[in-house]
Design a protein around this motif. Structure first.
Motif, short mmCIF file in Angstrom:
data_model
loop_
_atom_site.label_atom_id
_atom_site.label_comp_id
_atom_site.label_asym_id
_atom_site.label_seq_id
_atom_site.Cartn_x
_atom_site.Cartn_y
_atom_site.Cartn_z
N PHE A 58 48.30 48.40 34.94
CA PHE A 58 46.87 48.36 35.24
C PHE A 58 46.49 49.45 36.23
CE2 PHE A 58 43.04 47.21 37.43
CZ PHE A 58 42.19 46.99 36.36
N ILE A 59 47.30 49.60 37.28
CA ILE A 59 47.04 50.65 38.27
C ILE A 59 47.04 52.02 37.60
CG2 ILE A 59 48.03 51.87 40.26
CD1 ILE A 59 48.95 49.10 41.30
N ILE A 60 48.00 52.26 36.74
CA ILE A 60 48.06 53.54 36.03
C ILE A 60 46.79 53.75 35.21
CG2 ILE A 60 49.25 54.82 34.19
CD1 ILE A 60 51.87 53.46 35.23
N SER A 61 46.37 52.71 34.49
CA SER A 61 45.17 52.85 33.66
C SER A 61 43.93 53.09 34.52
CB SER A 61 44.97 51.63 32.76
OG SER A 61 44.57 50.49 33.49
N SER A 62 43.88 52.48 35.69
CA SER A 62 42.74 52.68 36.59
C SER A 62 42.68 54.13 37.09
CB SER A 62 42.84 51.71 37.76
OG SER A 62 41.71 51.80 38.60
N PHE A 63 43.81 54.67 37.48
CA PHE A 63 43.85 56.07 37.91
C PHE A 63 43.47 57.00 36.77
CE2 PHE A 63 46.19 54.73 41.68
CZ PHE A 63 45.69 55.61 42.64
N LEU A 64 43.97 56.73 35.57
CA LEU A 64 43.64 57.57 34.42
C LEU A 64 42.14 57.53 34.13
CD1 LEU A 64 46.65 56.84 32.07
CD2 LEU A 64 46.17 58.98 33.30
N VAL A 78 36.11 46.35 36.90
CA VAL A 78 37.33 45.94 36.19
C VAL A 78 38.47 45.70 37.18
CG1 VAL A 78 38.34 48.21 35.63
CG2 VAL A 78 38.62 46.29 34.04
N ASN A 79 38.52 46.45 38.27
CA ASN A 79 39.53 46.20 39.29
C ASN A 79 39.31 44.87 39.98
OD1 ASN A 79 41.71 48.40 40.14
ND2 ASN A 79 39.96 49.47 39.24
N ILE A 80 38.07 44.52 40.24
CA ILE A 80 37.76 43.22 40.85
C ILE A 80 38.15 42.09 39.91
CG2 ILE A 80 35.87 41.69 41.57
CD1 ILE A 80 34.48 44.25 42.69
N VAL A 81 37.79 42.21 38.64
CA VAL A 81 38.13 41.18 37.66
C VAL A 81 39.65 41.03 37.55
CG1 VAL A 81 38.08 40.59 35.19
CG2 VAL A 81 36.00 41.40 36.33
N PHE A 82 40.35 42.17 37.48
CA PHE A 82 41.81 42.12 37.38
C PHE A 82 42.42 41.46 38.62
CE2 PHE A 82 46.08 43.82 37.95
CZ PHE A 82 46.64 43.56 36.71
N LEU A 83 41.96 41.85 39.80
CA LEU A 83 42.49 41.27 41.04
C LEU A 83 42.26 39.77 41.08
CD1 LEU A 83 43.73 41.50 43.89
CD2 LEU A 83 41.42 42.00 44.73
N ALA A 107 41.45 36.94 32.38
CA ALA A 107 40.92 38.07 33.16
C ALA A 107 41.86 39.27 33.07
CB ALA A 107 40.72 37.65 34.62
N THR A 108 43.15 39.02 33.13
CA THR A 108 44.14 40.09 33.04
C THR A 108 44.09 40.77 31.68
OG1 THR A 108 45.60 39.02 34.64
CG2 THR A 108 46.62 40.62 33.13
N LEU A 109 44.14 39.98 30.63
CA LEU A 109 44.19 40.55 29.28
C LEU A 109 42.88 41.24 28.90
CD1 LEU A 109 46.22 37.77 27.46
CD2 LEU A 109 47.03 39.99 28.33
N VAL A 110 41.76 40.69 29.31
CA VAL A 110 40.48 41.35 29.04
C VAL A 110 40.41 42.67 29.80
CG1 VAL A 110 37.98 41.18 29.44
CG2 VAL A 110 39.21 39.26 28.42
N SER A 111 40.86 42.69 31.04
CA SER A 111 40.88 43.93 31.82
C SER A 111 41.75 44.98 31.14
CB SER A 111 41.39 43.68 33.24
OG SER A 111 40.54 42.80 33.94
N TYR A 112 42.92 44.58 30.71
CA TYR A 112 43.81 45.48 29.99
C TYR A 112 43.15 46.02 28.72
CZ TYR A 112 48.56 45.53 31.97
OH TYR A 112 49.67 45.77 32.72
N ALA A 113 42.59 45.12 27.93
CA ALA A 113 42.01 45.52 26.64
C ALA A 113 40.84 46.48 26.81
CB ALA A 113 41.58 44.28 25.86
N ILE A 114 39.92 46.17 27.73
CA ILE A 114 38.77 47.06 27.86
C ILE A 114 39.15 48.38 28.52
CG2 ILE A 114 37.01 45.27 27.69
CD1 ILE A 114 36.74 45.23 30.69
N ASN A 115 40.16 48.37 29.41
CA ASN A 115 40.65 49.64 29.94
C ASN A 115 41.25 50.48 28.82
OD1 ASN A 115 39.88 49.27 32.58
ND2 ASN A 115 41.94 49.37 33.42
N CYS A 116 41.99 49.85 27.96
CA CYS A 116 42.61 50.57 26.84
C CYS A 116 41.54 51.19 25.94
CB CYS A 116 43.49 49.62 26.04
SG CYS A 116 44.36 50.40 24.69
#
Length: 131
Positions: A58-64, A78-83, A107-116
């Motif tokens: 998740f951190i990698i995706s956030s930086f990207l 998305v960082n707030i939701v993930f946290l 919350a984790t999986l939705v954050s991952y999916a929308i970041n992707c």
């Protein structure tokens, strides 16, 4: 990258808290290696490990996202939701509150999916500009 750096710091602090919880449980259980089938220790170890397993990518995706000039409000949200999801999930692992585990994983999986999806969109946009 300011948002990703701030949240990486927050994630590191929470990871340290989970580390301390695990160490305390090891000491009170007098188990130096493994888990000795101690239920409380197993929960602490899994809460600690699960947080790490999901947070790294998740951190990698956030930086990207920030490198590719994603919307800063989105990155913050998305960082707030993930946290909150990771806190909820860790709490559920330690206290056996299944509803918090479900909320945390959603919350984790939705954050991952929308970041992707957002990363894929920005990737396509970036390479379309090069043509």
């Amino acid at each position: 990258m300011n948002i990703s750096i701030l949240f990486t710091i927050i994630f590191l602090i929470f990871y340290l808290i989970l580390t301390i919880i695990t160490i305390k449980e090891r000491r009170s259980s007098k188990v130096a290696y493994g888990d000795d089938n101690n239920k409380k220790l197993i929960k602490a170890i899994r809460a600690h490990a699960n947080f790490f397993e999901f947070t790294v990518f998740f951190i990698i995706s956030s930086f990207l996202l920030e490198i590719l000039d994603a919307n800063q409000i989105y990155v913050l949200f998305v960082n707030i939701v993930f946290l909150l999801g990771r806190i909820s999930h860790a709490y559920s692992m330690l206290k056996e509150k299944i509803i918090f585990r479900m909320i945390g994983m959603m919350a984790t999986l939705v954050s991952y999916a929308i970041n992707c999806i957002y990363l894929l969109y920005l990737y396509v946009q970036y390479f379309n500009q090069l043509d």
